[in-house]
Scaffold this motif. Structure first.
Motif, mmCIF file in Angstrom:
data_model
loop_
_atom_site.group_PDB
_atom_site.id
_atom_site.type_symbol
_atom_site.label_atom_id
_atom_site.label_comp_id
_atom_site.label_asym_id
_atom_site.label_seq_id
_atom_site.Cartn_x
_atom_site.Cartn_y
_atom_site.Cartn_z
ATOM 1 N N SER A 91 31.075 24.117 29.484
ATOM 2 C CA SER A 91 30.617 24.433 30.675
ATOM 3 C C SER A 91 29.746 25.690 31.114
ATOM 4 N N SER A 92 29.828 26.146 33.067
ATOM 5 C CA SER A 92 29.610 26.781 33.183
ATOM 6 C C SER A 92 30.308 28.144 33.215
ATOM 7 N N ASN A 93 30.853 28.698 32.320
ATOM 8 C CA ASN A 93 31.103 29.590 31.241
ATOM 9 C C ASN A 93 30.813 29.447 29.690
ATOM 10 N N GLN A 335 31.415 37.383 31.092
ATOM 11 C CA GLN A 335 30.433 36.387 31.344
ATOM 12 C C GLN A 335 30.511 37.003 33.337
ATOM 13 N N LEU A 336 29.666 37.335 34.330
ATOM 14 C CA LEU A 336 29.914 36.881 36.151
ATOM 15 C C LEU A 336 29.282 35.452 35.965
ATOM 16 N N ASP A 337 30.092 35.216 36.753
ATOM 17 C CA ASP A 337 30.063 33.466 36.765
ATOM 18 C C ASP A 337 29.951 33.381 38.779
ATOM 19 N N SER A 346 26.446 32.413 49.434
ATOM 20 C CA SER A 346 27.288 33.681 48.978
ATOM 21 C C SER A 346 28.753 33.790 49.440
ATOM 22 N N LEU A 347 29.469 32.586 48.489
ATOM 23 C CA LEU A 347 30.877 32.875 48.588
ATOM 24 C C LEU A 347 31.785 32.991 48.144
ATOM 25 N N LEU A 348 31.683 32.648 46.815
ATOM 26 C CA LEU A 348 32.506 33.212 45.692
ATOM 27 C C LEU A 348 32.094 33.733 44.434
ATOM 28 N N SER A 349 32.435 34.550 44.108
ATOM 29 C CA SER A 349 32.365 34.775 41.538
ATOM 30 C C SER A 349 33.122 34.648 41.290
ATOM 31 N N ARG A 350 32.937 34.984 40.099
ATOM 32 C CA ARG A 350 34.250 34.924 38.932
ATOM 33 C C ARG A 350 33.411 35.745 38.038
ATOM 34 N N ARG A 351 34.407 37.096 37.713
ATOM 35 C CA ARG A 351 34.179 37.598 36.430
ATOM 36 C C ARG A 351 34.873 36.985 35.541
ATOM 37 N N SER A 352 34.655 36.742 33.793
ATOM 38 C CA SER A 352 35.344 36.205 32.626
ATOM 39 C C SER A 352 35.601 36.783 32.156
ATOM 40 N N LEU A 353 36.556 37.123 31.023
ATOM 41 C CA LEU A 353 36.326 38.584 30.711
ATOM 42 C C LEU A 353 37.397 38.269 28.880
ATOM 43 N N PHE A 354 36.921 37.771 28.066
ATOM 44 C CA PHE A 354 37.234 37.200 26.549
ATOM 45 C C PHE A 354 37.381 38.754 25.730
ATOM 46 N N ASP A 355 38.388 38.465 24.943
ATOM 47 C CA ASP A 355 38.693 39.611 23.626
ATOM 48 C C ASP A 355 39.518 39.128 22.704
ATOM 49 N N SER A 356 39.019 38.844 21.487
ATOM 50 C CA SER A 356 39.065 38.201 20.340
ATOM 51 C C SER A 356 39.710 39.253 19.349
ATOM 52 N N LYS A 357 40.679 39.720 18.755
ATOM 53 C CA LYS A 357 40.257 40.157 17.641
ATOM 54 C C LYS A 357 41.389 39.803 16.774
ATOM 55 N N ALA A 391 43.146 38.548 24.872
ATOM 56 C CA ALA A 391 42.896 38.824 26.279
ATOM 57 C C ALA A 391 42.005 38.206 27.241
ATOM 58 N N LEU A 392 42.314 37.090 27.863
ATOM 59 C CA LEU A 392 41.411 36.846 29.205
ATOM 60 C C LEU A 392 42.045 37.302 30.163
ATOM 61 N N GLY A 393 41.012 37.608 30.839
ATOM 62 C CA GLY A 393 40.945 38.326 31.951
ATOM 63 C C GLY A 393 39.966 37.787 33.042
ATOM 64 N N GLU A 394 40.354 37.542 34.406
ATOM 65 C CA GLU A 394 39.313 37.334 35.543
ATOM 66 C C GLU A 394 39.646 37.682 36.688
ATOM 67 N N ASP A 395 38.357 37.981 37.569
ATOM 68 C CA ASP A 395 38.432 38.999 38.916
ATOM 69 C C ASP A 395 37.789 37.828 39.348
ATOM 70 N N LEU A 396 38.144 37.031 40.625
ATOM 71 C CA LEU A 396 37.231 36.534 41.807
ATOM 72 C C LEU A 396 37.177 37.255 42.718
ATOM 73 N N ASN A 397 36.137 37.560 42.980
ATOM 74 C CA ASN A 397 35.075 37.729 43.912
ATOM 75 C C ASN A 397 34.298 37.507 45.197
ATOM 76 N N LEU A 398 34.739 38.302 46.277
ATOM 77 C CA LEU A 398 34.707 36.961 47.571
ATOM 78 C C LEU A 398 33.159 37.502 48.253
ATOM 79 N N GLY A 399 32.019 36.190 48.124
ATOM 80 C CA GLY A 399 31.188 36.192 48.719
ATOM 81 C C GLY A 399 31.069 36.887 49.887
#
Length: 786
Positions: A91-93, A335-337, A346-357, A391-399
């Motif tokens: 997908s986009s990510n 990934q900054l998506d 510029s409306l909305l961006s997403r930073r997705s974080l994945f960390d698998s050990k 661990a999964l993370g998601e940051d939503l940033n306003l554009g």
């Protein structure tokens, strides 16, 4: 749309050949375990021991590394072009890569377990998004169709993908390849074998690729879809009499923009709404589905790192083998998506974080073939331990234009603008999810040779899974309609399951194998990692948990197969066909509830059909192989499926197909080679045609007709000139030679309801995004061997 009259006629001919009388093969010799005679036949380890693929009563698509190179298969995303009934899509990510077999798979950006278990050099890889760069110095690839729950574990519920890297040779040798391709792609790869002592050797492989990308953005004039990648692997192999020890270490880094082009489908909205979008949003997104352009605000970047170490020690004692596999793997994806609304503002961006050990530890016991009970019995058995912290993370940033375009004028917009000024819109919603999985298992599988021709295989595996974790979501007042605040420690999961396999195999002749299988598989219960609005969990005034929709139950699979594997005509013709039915109960569906994705148990799904693999080599220098699969997908019960966008409630999808379940798929490959006079030089030509019929390809299981994609066919080719003794080679190659435009994936327009894009064509319709297909590409390669 692909017309299938020719395919059906071909199927009838191939099936007739497959069921031809056994007399054609009566005079042929028996297959040795390491035999590589006959086109398309290689050695596989699908049953934990090296065997000819023709002697394994499982539906397998197996390929050597050289075969994949000729077919221009360079990543797991290309593998479906040669492996029928196998599909991959991202997908986009990049972290949400989906791997599917027989129409069943799981997107990887959730806590849901994969339906297709992935193994690299015998080590289980829990996250499919982490293997995009693993096709380095590949020795072989095996696609095992159907549940492999006995020998491969709980997460091989519909199949397994096994990738093996090349092993060191006890000689000084190697090769270096340089490539150049379309859209400013440059690649340098190679390997070297180094003998360290008489019984210890090493192999070092590496790859570097620099790619600018095929997509041009009209908004900023830049190119996207590119990446600078590197990958390295070191392998040391020692042979110490009865002990063989292999130690591996690898590292891969993908460094690019991570952009996948999703064009706006103008057919999915009314002309009036399309005109509104174009007027209100800076001309609107690109609506030409057949070009290499995009028109959107982009704020993106990707750093994906994956590394691991493993040890495989095999000790031979009295003809039996004890094998100990230990490994540790780490995968991080940042990934900054953005902009995830895909508009030219510029409306909305997403930073997705994945960390698998993750760590794997497995002890295997492999008896000699036909060594016990007077040559009537052999077996494999093992103990397994797996642990992963994910661990999964998601940051939503306003554009910069979020407030002015998506918040109603008045006090709310004034407050939003003040918030943006104070924070820059960063981390308007922050999600943190953590899960620990610990799995232990014991398994065994034995072959009882009832007669010289009839074999009964019995296998079973007991698995215990334990899961724990937590969820935390913080959201600003302006994002709570899509990301509700929530904090929860997951209720612990402790489940055990027994899976098994029964198989009866009959060899009427040395080159014909008839088999029937019954096997089972399962995926354990788990937690929803997606955000909900309102919250998926409710609490009483004291703060105690009252109910949660974050927990979903296990999925189980029952599989039935009957097949024939045959060789005849002096072993020049090979035909394998398998008929199957998979019944899946508690199907774990990743559904859309209006604002977010949640995983829930869908009911019952039936996937049935056949897989036909044919190979023919009439001469030493010419061969043809073909594969075809038919898939009948149907929910036997799904009463509470997600409704079409904007309608609310649920719908009954009983009798409807699953997504990514085309009725027909297949490929045809032609290999032709020859000598150039007496010069010692030679030439080789390869062509590969793969096809897929119509299928639903949306990320939401709702059978929306807007996500029904037409079938397509892709043609690839490679022409190679080889020097004397194969010391060098020059190749030119092409992918998607006919520049076919197709639709790999459909996604609903983010914030479609807020933008007024629901129900503008028919009740339940919404704006749709189509992932752009890979364009036609050309390339040239030069290889030097020493």
């Amino acid at each position: 749309m692909i017309r299938l009259r020719v395919c059906a006629s071909s199927l009838a001919v191939m099936t007739t050949i497959a069921l031809a009388p056994a007399a054609h093969a009566q005079t042929q010799g028996s297959d040795g375990a390491a035999a590589n005679a006959g086109v398309g036949e290689i050695v596989v380890t699908a049953q934990k021991r090296a065997e000819s693929v023709q002697n394994v009563p499982i539906s397998i698509a197996a390929f050597e590394g050289a075969t994949l190179e000729k077919a221009n298969v360079v990543t797991v995303l290309d593998l479906g072009q040669v492996a029928t009934n196998f599909q991959t899509v991202r997908s986009s990510n990049t972290g949400s890569t989906r791997i599917g077999i027989r129409g069943v798979g799981s997107l990887a950006n959730t806590l849901i377990e994969p339906s297709v278990a992935v193994f690299v050099d015998g080590v289980y890889v829990p996250r499919s998004g982490s293997i995009l760069g693993t096709f380095l110095d590949v020795g072989s690839v095996e696609v095992l169709r159907g549940p492999q729950g006995t020998l491969f574990g709980r997460n091989a519920s519909v199949g397994a993908l096994s990738i093996s890297s090349a092993l060191p040779r006890n000689e000084f040798s190697g090769e270096v390849t340089g490539e150049i391709g379309s859209f400013d792609r440059y690649k340098l790869s190679g390997f070297v074998n180094v003998p360290l002592t008489d019984n210890v050797s090493a192999r070092f492989a590496g790859m570097g690729q620099w790619y600018q990308g095929p997509w041009k953005n009209r908004l900023d004039g830049k190119r996207y879809g590119g990446s600078d990648d590197m990958s390295f692997r070191g392998t040391v192999k020692g042979d110490f009499g009865n002990l063989e020890w292999i130690v591996r270490g690898d590292y891969t880094r993908l460094d690019g923009d991570g952009v996948s082009n999703f064009d706006f489908d103008p057919r999915s909205v009314s002309p009036a709404r399309l005109a509104f979008i174009q007027a209100a949003f800076n001309g609107g997104p690109d609506t030409n589905l057949n070009d290499r352009e995009m028109n959107q605000f982009v704020n993106s970047g990707l750093i994906d790192e994956n590394w691991g170490v493993s040890s495989t020690a095999s000790l031979r004692v009295g003809g039996s083998t004890f094998k100990l596999i230990n490994s540790y793997r780490r995968w991080t994806n940042d990934q900054l998506d953005g902009d995830i609304v895909f508009f030219p503002v510029s409306l909305l961006s997403r930073r997705s974080l994945f960390d698998s050990k993750s760590q794997n530890h497995e002890l295997q016991f492999i008896s000699p073939e036909k060594a016990w009970l007077g040559g009537r019995f052999d077996m494999v058995a093992g103990l397994y331990y797996f642990d992963e912290d994910f661990a999964l993370g998601e940051d939503l940033n306003l554009g910069s234009q979020f407030c002015s375009l998506l918040v109603a004028a008045g006090a709310a917009r004034t407050a939003c603008s003040a918030y943006y000024t104070a924070t820059g819109g960063n981390r308007a919603a922050v999600q943190k999810v953590f899960q620990n999985v610990r799995s232990i298992a014991a398994y065994g599988q034995g072959n009882l040779y009832l007669t010289d021709r009839l074999t009964l295989t019995l296998g079973g595996r007991w698995t215990n899974d334990r899961k724990s974790g937590n969820y935390d979501q913080v959201s600003s007042p302006f994002t709570q309609t899509i990301r509700a605040p929530e904090a929860l420690t997951f209720p612990g999961i402790d489940q055990s399951r027994f899976t098994y396999r029964l198989s009866l195999n009959y060899k009427p002749a040395s080159d014909i194998l008839l088999f029937v299988n019954h096997s089972t598989g399962y995926k354990s219960a788990g937690y929803n990692s997606g955000p909900g609005s309102p919250s998926l969990s409710t609490f009483d005034p004291a703060g105690d948990l009252v109910s949660t929709r974050r927990l979903f139950q296990q999925e189980t699979v029952k599989n039935y197969e009957a097949g024939i594997k045959a060789k005849w005509l002096d072993r020049k013709l090979t035909t394998n066909i398998t008929f199957y039915r998979m019944d899946i109960a508690g199907f774990q569906d990743r559904a859309f509830d209006g604002v977010s994705f949640i995983v829930r148990n869908a009911g019952s799904l039936r996937q049935q059909g056949f897989e036909l693999d044919l190979a023919m080599a009439p001469t030493r220098n010419f061969s043809v192989s073909a594969s075809m699969a038919y898939l009948d997908s149907k929910f036997t019960s799904y009463l509470n499926a997600a409704n079409l966008p904007g309608l609310g409630g649920t719908q009954d999808l009983t009798g409807k197909p699953n997504t990514f379940s085309p009725k027909w798929s297949g490929n045809v490959t032609v290999d032709w080679r020859g000598d150039i006079g007496s010069s010692g030089m030679s030439w080789a030509a390869n062509a590969n045609l793969s096809f897929v019929s119509d299928q639903y390809n949306g990320t939401v299981l709702d059978t929306n007709p807007q996500t029904l994609a037409d079938g397509y066919a892709l043609l690839g080719a490679r022409l190679t000139l080889n020097g004397r003794d194969d010391r060098w080679s020059l190749s030119i190659f092409a992918r998607n030679l006919t520049d076919t435009h197709y639709q790999p994936l459909s996604v609903y327009q983010p914030l479609g309801a807020a933008l007024g894009l629901n129900n503008t064509i028919f009740p339940g319709s919404t704006a749709n995004r189509i992932q752009a297909s890979e364009p036609r590409t050309f390339g040239a390669a030069a290889t030097v061997r020493f």
